[in-house]
Design a protein around this motif. Structure first.
Motif, PDB file in Angstrom:
ATOM      1  N   UNK A 155       7.600   6.025  12.593  1.00 22.44           N
ATOM      2  CA  UNK A 155       8.213   5.658  11.186  1.00 22.44           C
ATOM      3  C   UNK A 155       7.282   6.330  10.009  1.00 22.44           C
ATOM      4  N   UNK A 156       6.076   5.936   9.979  1.00 17.50           N
ATOM      5  CA  UNK A 156       5.238   6.566   8.887  1.00 17.50           C
ATOM      6  C   UNK A 156       5.358   8.256   8.618  1.00 17.50           C
ATOM      7  N   UNK A 157       5.413   8.574  10.096  1.00 15.42           N
ATOM      8  CA  UNK A 157       5.613  10.175  10.016  1.00 15.42           C
ATOM      9  C   UNK A 157       6.998  10.783   9.428  1.00 15.42           C
ATOM     10  N   UNK A 158       7.854   9.786   9.873  1.00 15.48           N
ATOM     11  CA  UNK A 158       9.244  10.209   9.386  1.00 15.48           C
ATOM     12  C   UNK A 158       9.493   9.872   7.836  1.00 15.48           C
ATOM     13  N   UNK A 248      15.700   1.945  15.917  1.00 18.30           N
ATOM     14  CA  UNK A 248      15.150   2.112  17.277  1.00 18.30           C
ATOM     15  C   UNK A 248      13.881   1.145  17.465  1.00 18.30           C
ATOM     16  N   UNK A 249      13.109   1.282  16.511  1.00 20.72           N
ATOM     17  CA  UNK A 249      11.693   0.958  16.559  1.00 20.72           C
ATOM     18  C   UNK A 249      11.855  -0.774  16.867  1.00 20.72           C
ATOM     19  N   UNK A 250      13.021  -1.223  16.325  1.00 20.57           N
ATOM     20  CA  UNK A 250      13.235  -2.755  16.528  1.00 20.57           C
ATOM     21  C   UNK A 250      13.688  -3.112  17.957  1.00 20.57           C
ATOM     22  N   UNK A 251      14.594  -2.260  18.330  1.00 21.30           N
ATOM     23  CA  UNK A 251      15.114  -2.332  19.481  1.00 21.30           C
ATOM     24  C   UNK A 251      14.561  -1.835  20.915  1.00 21.30           C
ATOM     25  N   UNK A 252      13.299  -0.960  20.777  1.00 24.54           N
ATOM     26  CA  UNK A 252      12.883  -0.325  21.850  1.00 24.54           C
ATOM     27  C   UNK A 252      12.149  -1.344  22.719  1.00 24.54           C
ATOM     28  N   UNK A 253      11.783  -2.551  22.286  1.00 26.44           N
ATOM     29  CA  UNK A 253      11.015  -3.408  22.715  1.00 26.44           C
ATOM     30  C   UNK A 253      11.871  -4.188  23.834  1.00 26.44           C
ATOM     31  N   UNK A 254      13.179  -3.931  23.659  1.00 20.07           N
ATOM     32  CA  UNK A 254      14.424  -4.706  24.667  1.00 20.07           C
ATOM     33  C   UNK A 254      14.704  -3.713  25.703  1.00 20.07           C
ATOM     34  N   UNK A 255      14.169  -2.429  25.648  1.00 17.96           N
ATOM     35  CA  UNK A 255      14.788  -1.641  26.646  1.00 17.96           C
ATOM     36  C   UNK A 255      14.190  -1.996  28.050  1.00 17.96           C
ATOM     37  N   UNK A 256      15.329  -1.771  29.270  1.00 16.34           N
ATOM     38  CA  UNK A 256      15.239  -2.244  30.508  1.00 16.34           C
ATOM     39  C   UNK A 256      14.278  -1.233  31.126  1.00 16.34           C
ATOM     40  N   UNK A 257      13.170  -1.381  31.305  1.00  8.61           N
ATOM     41  CA  UNK A 257      12.004  -0.384  31.868  1.00  8.61           C
ATOM     42  C   UNK A 257      11.574  -0.936  33.395  1.00  8.61           C
ATOM     43  N   UNK A 258      11.830  -0.051  34.275  1.00  9.93           N
ATOM     44  CA  UNK A 258      11.271  -0.186  35.724  1.00  9.93           C
ATOM     45  C   UNK A 258      10.550   0.998  36.183  1.00  9.93           C
ATOM     46  N   UNK A 259       9.918   0.609  37.221  1.00 10.67           N
ATOM     47  CA  UNK A 259       8.795   1.933  37.739  1.00 10.67           C
ATOM     48  C   UNK A 259      10.032   3.275  37.952  1.00 10.67           C
ATOM     49  N   UNK A 260      10.970   2.896  38.584  1.00  9.85           N
ATOM     50  CA  UNK A 260      11.692   4.144  38.815  1.00  9.85           C
ATOM     51  C   UNK A 260      12.504   4.765  37.610  1.00  9.85           C
TER      52      UNK A 260
END
Length: 377
Positions: A155-158, A248-260
């Motif tokens: 965000x600061x870079x943008x 995007x910055x606000x929602x990225x923490x809700x992403x469904x992240x798994x090892x695969x």
């Protein structure tokens, strides 16, 4: 950036080395009774099962069509669970994913464009997470922190970039453009998983869907390098870019992240390099493709490094090869450095681009096997 790939599909299809461009994918085991067989063609997307147990899911994909295709697994709202791109005609590949109980759609995209040919499927069970090594939970937690940090630092870079645009400072905006994209490029598969953000901020003009308004980085890139002037419309688009990236910055923490998902995402980043950066398609006006290239490789290597402790226990030969190929790609990239960045990509010869492409392919092949290496049976 999925939409940007459409323009290179015809060229990829024409290559006699299509299997290599398709990522030298994992071998698909057609005899694996546990796998969901996905048969893609130019007009159909057939699945062998419309219901399967939640947890670790294997898709054995075969492209029987004449076009390069993609296969996606979508959750409701077109959230991407997993994807595999650049599956050439006659190519087989295996996709490993972790899927919770629920309803999904498997989509084949002949020509790598549009919404795809879709089949509704369901994962049954109690919705519990797939059993996995505790080390992988640590890897997921660390990667989640990494993704959030990249978004926060973007965000600061943008804003530095968009502030220059709004001031009408052409040269300052050009200088700030490429650095503003690094965090996004490192973690793009996670951003793409939301479905609606990528088309707003990272679409190319030839990747627009019917009726879609062109917004985002590349719209501004064209103004800065091709028309070489900043209009009021560009200033308005700069504000919109910041707004969309804050989402995007606000929602990225809700992403469904798994090892695969991490492993598949690393492979997707290499696909990004092959179909956009190596071809010069991604940054066609600014020619800052090597900055994106570097960021994609860094993002892929971060996922791999976090998964490596488990992968090395199960497939030490694979991790040895990945260590070797990551080192080779990075060494090759270092040869194009200039100051704090890289040389303009339009100065890179066809022969040198071919060398870069070969190095990416040599890394993509073993990287396509990483997801299988971290699956715990």
């Amino acid at each position: 950036m999925r939409a940007a790939r459409t323009a290179v599909v015809a060229a990829i299809s024409a290559l006699t080395t299509i299997t290599a461009v398709a990522g030298c994918a994992e071998k698909s085991d057609a005899k694996d009774s546990d796998a969901v067989q996905v048969t893609a063609s130019d007009k159909k997307c057939e699945v062998s099962k419309t219901s399967f147990p939640a947890g670790h899911v294997k898709l054995a994909v075969e492209n029987k069509g004449s076009k390069v295709t993609e296969v996606y697994v979508y959750a409701p709202g077109d959230r991407i669970v997993t994807e595999r791109e650049n599956i050439g005609p006659g190519t087989k590949t295996t996709i490993n994913a972790e899927v919770k109980a629920g309803t999904y759609e498997i989509a084949c995209k002949p020509g790598m464009k549009g919404d795809g040919i879709r089949q509704k499927v369901s994962a049954t069970g109690k919705g519990k997470a797939a059993k996995r090594d505790p080390q992988l939970d640590k890897a997921v937690a660390a990667y989640r922190t990494y993704v959030q940090t990249q978004a926060d630092e973007t965000l600061p870079a943008v804003e530095k970039f968009t502030d220059a645009v709004k001031k009408g400072d052409l040269e300052a905006a050009k200088k700030a453009y490429a650095p503003s994209r690094i965090g996004w490029e490192r973690t793009e598969p996670v951003a793409e998983s939301f479905g609606d953000i990528d088309p707003k901020v990272d679409v190319r003009e030839d990747g627009l869907e019917k009726g879609q308004k062109w917004t985002g980085w590349h719209r501004l890139e064209k103004s800065l390098w091709k028309t070489k002037k900043i209009t009021q419309a560009d200033k308005d688009l700069a504000d919109l870019l910041v707004k969309d990236l804050k989402d995007w910055q606000k929602r990225v923490g809700t992403a469904d992240i798994t090892p695969t998902a991490m492993a598949n995402g690393a492979k997707e980043l290499l696909d990004e390099v092959q179909t956009g950066k190596v071809t010069g398609e991604e940054e066609r006006y600014s020619h800052t493709d090597l900055v994106d290239f570097q960021a994609n490789v860094e993002g892929a290597e971060t996922s791999y490094t976090l998964l490596r402790p488990v992968a090395s226990q199960k497939k030490p030969t694979l991790t040895k090869e990945l260590d070797k190929q990551f080192k080779a790609v990075k060494k090759l990239l270092d040869g194009y450095r200039k100051g704090d960045g890289f040389v303009s990509y339009d100065t890179v010869s066809k022969a040198d681009r071919k060398e870069l492409s070969d190095a990416v392919n040599a890394l993509a092949e073993p990287l396509s096997q990483l997801a299988a290496a971290v699956v715990v049976k």
